[in-house]
Design an enzyme around this catalytic site. Sequence first.
Site, PDB file in Angstrom:
ATOM      1  N   ASP A 118       4.169 -11.287 -51.387  1.00  0.00           N
ATOM      2  CA  ASP A 118       3.950 -12.483 -50.561  1.00  0.00           C
ATOM      3  C   ASP A 118       3.592 -13.671 -51.452  1.00  0.00           C
ATOM      4  O   ASP A 118       2.530 -14.280 -51.298  1.00  0.00           O
ATOM      5  CB  ASP A 118       2.844 -12.211 -49.541  1.00  0.00           C
ATOM      6  CG  ASP A 118       2.761 -13.295 -48.475  1.00  0.00           C
ATOM      7  OD1 ASP A 118       3.772 -13.992 -48.265  1.00  0.00           O
ATOM      8  OD2 ASP A 118       1.694 -13.448 -47.859  1.00  0.00           O
ATOM      9  N   ALA A 127      -9.609 -21.518 -45.537  1.00  0.00           N
ATOM     10  CA  ALA A 127      -8.204 -21.184 -45.338  1.00  0.00           C
ATOM     11  C   ALA A 127      -8.074 -20.324 -44.088  1.00  0.00           C
ATOM     12  O   ALA A 127      -8.919 -19.470 -43.825  1.00  0.00           O
ATOM     13  CB  ALA A 127      -7.643 -20.443 -46.551  1.00  0.00           C
TER      14      ALA A 127
END
Length: 551
Positions: free
Chosen positions: A365, A212
Amino acid sequence: MGPARLTRFYGLKGLVVAERFPQALLAERGVQLLSDLSTTTTRHDPSTLYLLGHPPKRWDTPQSLLGFPTPNRMSLFLRLVRAQLTFGVILASYLVQVGLLKVFRRWRPDPATGREEAVVPAWLSRRQARIDEKNSKRLLAGMLKLRGVYIKLGQVLSIMGGFLPPVYTKRLETLQDAVPPHPIDEIEQAFVESLGARPEAFFRNIDREPVAAASLGQVHVAYMDDGRKVAVKVLYPGIRDVIRVDMRVIKLMVRVYKWFVPVQNIEAVHTSLVDLLRRETDYLHEAECMRRMSANFADDDHILFPDVIDEVTTRDVLTMTFMEGIKITHLDEIRERGVDLHKLAERLVKSFYKQVFVDRFFHADPHPGNFLVQPVEGSDDAKLVVLDFGAISKVDDKTVFGMVDVLRGFFEQNDALALQGIEAMGFVAEGGDRHLLEQTVKTYFQKLLKLEARTPGALMSANSKELEALADPEVERRELRTLMRSFHYPDGWFYVERAAVMMFWLAGQIAPDLDQFQVGFPYVLPLLSQRLASSPPSSPPDAGVQPAAGN
């Protein structure tokens, strides 16, 4: 379906009306701001440096990583110029449009409401659409080239940028997943600086390609000497120096926005973003947040968190156990494993309400990349894996109880109580027009009460005119400036607002018809009861207001 339609509704609440500002004033201010863009230097605001954990003297020593050429003064200056050029070109193109609107737009009274409505020539509307399309491409290309903070900003705008034309939020959605990774050489140098040796000294092996990549760092899979599979999150070298330059441009962007929409204390958005980036670039802070949130859910074996590997964790490197699972938005794969999506969305929403209203310590988030799903064999249930704890935030009592008062005012159809909650949260500017604010609150509540459904699916299926009608505060054009100056953007609200919008959209993707408030209400009810017990009886609603069916 992405969040563009939802954010359009969300941002239109009080912001869509900005287009009615006196155009001569906008043009005058725009020219002044373009001048500001051309004269901005690399001088740094000491308060900004302090918030980011960088004393001003560090600007004189940019070579902060062993063996890695951290951005020097010239490269940072060129980055500043490139960013200013990108945003300056976009602003200039809109100033031309503003000038044309001033000349060709006309106002006429609406026979139904008596309020003035804008009449824009068809050719000018088409020109506006072309400008929006071209500038959205410019913005995306600029953010991808600049990376760093601008990737983070683009991700935020893709969720919360309802004040932008819809084409912007749709285009910026690509930044949620498509973030270009940095080469492994940079990651190895970060290890040398932070831990004193290359990755091979700590792991049996480490994958060269990241699993990622994000705006500030990236994650690699590695294996410890004892065979444990771990995820290694590494901060990009030199990113803190880049951040403090980028924040100057963003501070100027906030100033531009305030010229157009004069909401009081809108600078709190910049301050909050600085604070958010300070925390997201300190992996020791993130490790502590991971432990604390895991402890908050210790009694729930269906909410899972990674464990920190302390011996390979520093401020710039975070090593944790690798968590398996399916990305939460890969709905077809999750459905094929027999998982009930409605139940999964309920678990997600309940976890968020618990964080905000019970723990007062929440994930700010909650985008799709931060949640994995582990199907439970032999059932339609699933466990939820939570990732990325750099943006964890706290919510204070005045905000929580202010939200409770707003909800109570909504249920009791008591506008004064709702305004009291809004004021307790810090939204009412000193010297603001309370009568106008109360009138606006009443207008919105009456619209919400008429809604047959308040689910993400209902909002996403609404057409543009319906969303604009729902968001319109229904005040005279001459009152708009007073209304916006009567609003104050509270300190700390940025995190709650951002998380709530992102969570609403994410859960809405999974189960569009889920009434999220109904699911989360049990976490609010004790606070509502506490508020009722400690408050005198509220005044009854106006006689002319009747309860909506089903309430």
